[in-house]
Design a protein around this motif. Structure first.
Motif, PDB file in Angstrom:
ATOM      1  N   GLY A 161       7.382  -3.427  -5.398  1.00 47.17           N
ATOM      2  CA  GLY A 161       7.229  -4.505  -6.362  1.00 47.17           C
ATOM      3  C   GLY A 161       7.171  -4.020  -7.803  1.00 47.17           C
ATOM      4  N   PRO A 162       7.251  -4.951  -8.756  1.00 44.70           N
ATOM      5  CA  PRO A 162       7.187  -4.581 -10.172  1.00 44.70           C
ATOM      6  C   PRO A 162       5.920  -3.826 -10.556  1.00 44.70           C
ATOM      7  N   ALA A 163       4.839  -3.978  -9.764  1.00 43.26           N
ATOM      8  CA  ALA A 163       3.587  -3.267 -10.050  1.00 43.26           C
ATOM      9  C   ALA A 163       3.402  -2.077  -9.115  1.00 43.26           C
ATOM     10  N   ASP A 164       4.505  -1.512  -8.599  1.00 44.91           N
ATOM     11  CA  ASP A 164       4.382  -0.411  -7.643  1.00 44.91           C
ATOM     12  C   ASP A 164       3.742   0.830  -8.251  1.00 44.91           C
ATOM     13  N   THR A 165       3.863   1.003  -9.576  1.00 44.56           N
ATOM     14  CA  THR A 165       3.263   2.183 -10.209  1.00 44.56           C
ATOM     15  C   THR A 165       1.738   2.143 -10.220  1.00 44.56           C
ATOM     16  N   SER A 166       1.167   0.959  -9.945  1.00 45.17           N
ATOM     17  CA  SER A 166      -0.292   0.845  -9.910  1.00 45.17           C
ATOM     18  C   SER A 166      -0.892   1.488  -8.662  1.00 45.17           C
ATOM     19  N   GLY A 167      -0.055   1.675  -7.631  1.00 52.59           N
ATOM     20  CA  GLY A 167      -0.559   2.226  -6.384  1.00 52.59           C
ATOM     21  C   GLY A 167      -1.346   1.240  -5.547  1.00 52.59           C
ATOM     22  N   LEU A 168      -1.374  -0.024  -5.978  1.00 56.49           N
ATOM     23  CA  LEU A 168      -2.129  -1.062  -5.268  1.00 56.49           C
ATOM     24  C   LEU A 168      -1.174  -1.893  -4.428  1.00 56.49           C
ATOM     25  N   ASN A 169      -1.481  -2.019  -3.143  1.00 51.76           N
ATOM     26  CA  ASN A 169      -0.640  -2.760  -2.215  1.00 51.76           C
ATOM     27  C   ASN A 169      -1.467  -3.888  -1.607  1.00 51.76           C
ATOM     28  N   LEU A 170      -1.140  -5.132  -1.935  1.00 55.38           N
ATOM     29  CA  LEU A 170      -1.929  -6.273  -1.486  1.00 55.38           C
ATOM     30  C   LEU A 170      -1.213  -7.104  -0.429  1.00 55.38           C
ATOM     31  N   GLU A 171      -0.258  -6.481   0.272  1.00 54.26           N
ATOM     32  CA  GLU A 171       0.367  -7.154   1.410  1.00 54.26           C
ATOM     33  C   GLU A 171      -0.656  -7.286   2.539  1.00 54.26           C
ATOM     34  N   PRO A 172      -0.477  -8.278   3.431  1.00 55.24           N
ATOM     35  CA  PRO A 172      -1.548  -8.619   4.369  1.00 55.24           C
ATOM     36  C   PRO A 172      -1.777  -7.617   5.498  1.00 55.24           C
ATOM     37  N   ASP A 173      -0.830  -6.708   5.741  1.00 50.72           N
ATOM     38  CA  ASP A 173      -0.989  -5.780   6.855  1.00 50.72           C
ATOM     39  C   ASP A 173      -1.498  -4.404   6.436  1.00 50.72           C
TER      40      ASP A 173
ATOM     41  N   ALA B  19      -4.072  -1.593   5.723  1.00 51.04           N
ATOM     42  CA  ALA B  19      -5.415  -1.310   6.219  1.00 51.04           C
ATOM     43  C   ALA B  19      -6.383  -1.101   5.065  1.00 51.04           C
ATOM     44  N   HIS B  20      -7.660  -1.297   5.336  1.00 48.17           N
ATOM     45  CA  HIS B  20      -8.688  -1.037   4.339  1.00 48.17           C
ATOM     46  C   HIS B  20      -8.620   0.423   3.909  1.00 48.17           C
ATOM     47  N   GLY B  21      -8.626   0.638   2.604  1.00 53.15           N
ATOM     48  CA  GLY B  21      -8.537   1.987   2.075  1.00 53.15           C
ATOM     49  C   GLY B  21      -8.036   1.946   0.644  1.00 53.15           C
ATOM     50  N   PRO B  22      -7.733   3.102   0.059  1.00 52.50           N
ATOM     51  CA  PRO B  22      -7.307   3.151  -1.349  1.00 52.50           C
ATOM     52  C   PRO B  22      -6.054   2.337  -1.651  1.00 52.50           C
ATOM     53  N   ALA B  23      -5.104   2.268  -0.714  1.00 55.39           N
ATOM     54  CA  ALA B  23      -3.886   1.490  -0.977  1.00 55.39           C
ATOM     55  C   ALA B  23      -4.212   0.020  -1.202  1.00 55.39           C
ATOM     56  N   LEU B  24      -5.229  -0.485  -0.532  1.00 60.99           N
ATOM     57  CA  LEU B  24      -5.676  -1.861  -0.716  1.00 60.99           C
ATOM     58  C   LEU B  24      -6.558  -1.999  -1.952  1.00 60.99           C
ATOM     59  N   GLY B  25      -6.908  -0.881  -2.564  1.00 54.54           N
ATOM     60  CA  GLY B  25      -7.722  -0.904  -3.769  1.00 54.54           C
ATOM     61  C   GLY B  25      -9.156  -0.473  -3.555  1.00 54.54           C
TER      62      GLY B  25
END
Length: 380
Positions: A290-302, A304-310
């Motif tokens: 996505g356009p915010a891929d450089t943030s390292g944050l992934n808010l898709e529903p699948d 897992a809990h962890g840094p990728a989810l924030g």
């Protein structure tokens, strides 16, 4: 440029029946596909039309809704899909349906009227329609209708602004700023500027892959539209209905397809509601491509809990958007979490999403607050 289609007799019969139900009065609009030109008037598309004191859909135009809609300043939204005879969309499990050339998707933003064109009542994002699937113009105030049309060279996004008399909408490529007074249930009033996006802003949200920058619909993904809908002739699952009328091929049984929760459904789990809300409002930007891929944050529903989810993730180039908070999400501590700070904000350089709203979604913020409070662990 012309569109060549092959007629399926059963599809034709089904669409005739759907058309009779959707356009059961005189002067009902006739849907059109404009392969090259961008009509100045919304009525020239024939997807929606004014008949008497109602906004009605054209023959074969299908109304749908999402399990959890994107928040847009408490606006209500009427969503429709239309395809020419002989073509249909292909099912894609974790992506937007693969719509054919000729598809026209509309989204009409409106409010319950509160006594004038600039006085509106708060809504929950779901369509407010009459029993036969139309909008009563005496009860609503139309703001804008956005069109996505699938042409040979890809999708085009076109915003149309409704006039105060609610008789026509006109193409406004440069967008608009519309001052409104929002009336709450207790009678209190809040002034705000509803921002109608320009063509470039439409494209900025509807280009979910930052590598290709190709415009695409966002909402019609199986997990968003796998839900029941009250059609004029009865309640059915939307995936099943689209399949039955020939608009969709390759879909599994609805009970085996992915399905997001309704963020406002108190019978669903807090986790499911919060993840659906973040998916609908954030994941079209916050994904691996996505356009915010450089943030390292992934808010898709699948995810897992962890840094990728924030969770316990340090921000990347967020600037003042951090609110002087150290992590995107701090389990059990919403007031220490950047995510909540950005949702509970309307400052242009701090708010998220960056476009599409001028007000704070109080109920959505409360949901995410409760979810963060429920998360176990800490960031020490």
């Amino acid at each position: 440029m012309s569109l060549t289609v092959t007629m399926n007799p059963m599809r034709g019969l089904v669409l005739i029946l759907v058309g009779l139900l959707a356009a059961c009065s005189q002067n009902a609009p006739t849907p059109q596909f404009h392969a090259d030109d961008n009509p100045r008037l919304l009525s020239e598309w024939g997807q929606l039309g004014i008949v008497g004191a109602e906004l009605r859909t054209g023959a074969g135009v299908v109304t749908y809704d999402l399990n959890t809609p994107l928040f847009t300043d408490y606006a209500l939204k009427l969503r429709t899909i239309w395809m020419p005879e002989g073509v249909s969309a292909d099912y894609r499990e974790n992506d937007v349906l693969d719509f054919p050339v000729g598809t026209v998707i509309t989204k009409t933003f409106y409010y319950a009227s509160a006594g004038g064109p600039d006085r509106v009542s708060r809504g929950d994002g779901h369509a407010l329609v009459t029993a036969d699937g139309h909008l009563d113009l005496d009860a609503v105030q139309l703001i804008e209708t956005r069109i996505l049309v699938r042409r040979e060279n890809g999708w085009a996004a076109l915003p149309y602004r409704w006039n105060e008399d609610q008789t026509e909408a006109v193409l406004l490529r440069y967008g608009d700023v519309i001052p409104l007074q929002m009336i709450d249930a207790d009678g209190s009033e809040t002034g705000f500027n509803y921002v109608m996006p320009d063509v470039n802003q439409c494209a900025s949200c509807h280009a979910p892959d930052s590598n290709t920058r190709i415009i695409s619909p966002i909402g019609p993904k199986p997990r968003h539209i796998n839900r029941d809908f009250d059609y004029p002739d009865g309640t059915r699952n939307q995936l099943d209905h689209l399949t039955a009328i020939g608009y969709l091929t390759g879909a599994p049984q609805a009970d085996t397809a992915p399905r997001n929760a309704d963020w406002a459904d108190i019978n669903a789990s807090l986790e499911a509601r919060a993840r659906a809300y973040l998916d609908a409002n954030c994941s079209h930007c916050h994904s691996p491509v996505g356009p915010a891929d450089t943030s390292g944050l992934n808010l898709e529903p699948d995810i897992a809990h962890g840094p990728a989810l924030g969770i316990c993730k340090l921000p990347i180039a967020a600037g003042s958007g951090t609110g002087d908070r150290r992590h995107d999400i701090v389990p059990g501590a919403p007031d220490e979490s950047i995510l909540l700070f950005r949702l509970d904000n309307v400052q242009p350089d701090e708010m998220m999403p960056e476009v599409g709203r001028s007000t704070i979604h109080t109920e959505g913020v409360e949901l995410i607050r409760a979810w963060i409070e429920s998360l176990p662990g800490d960031c020490n």
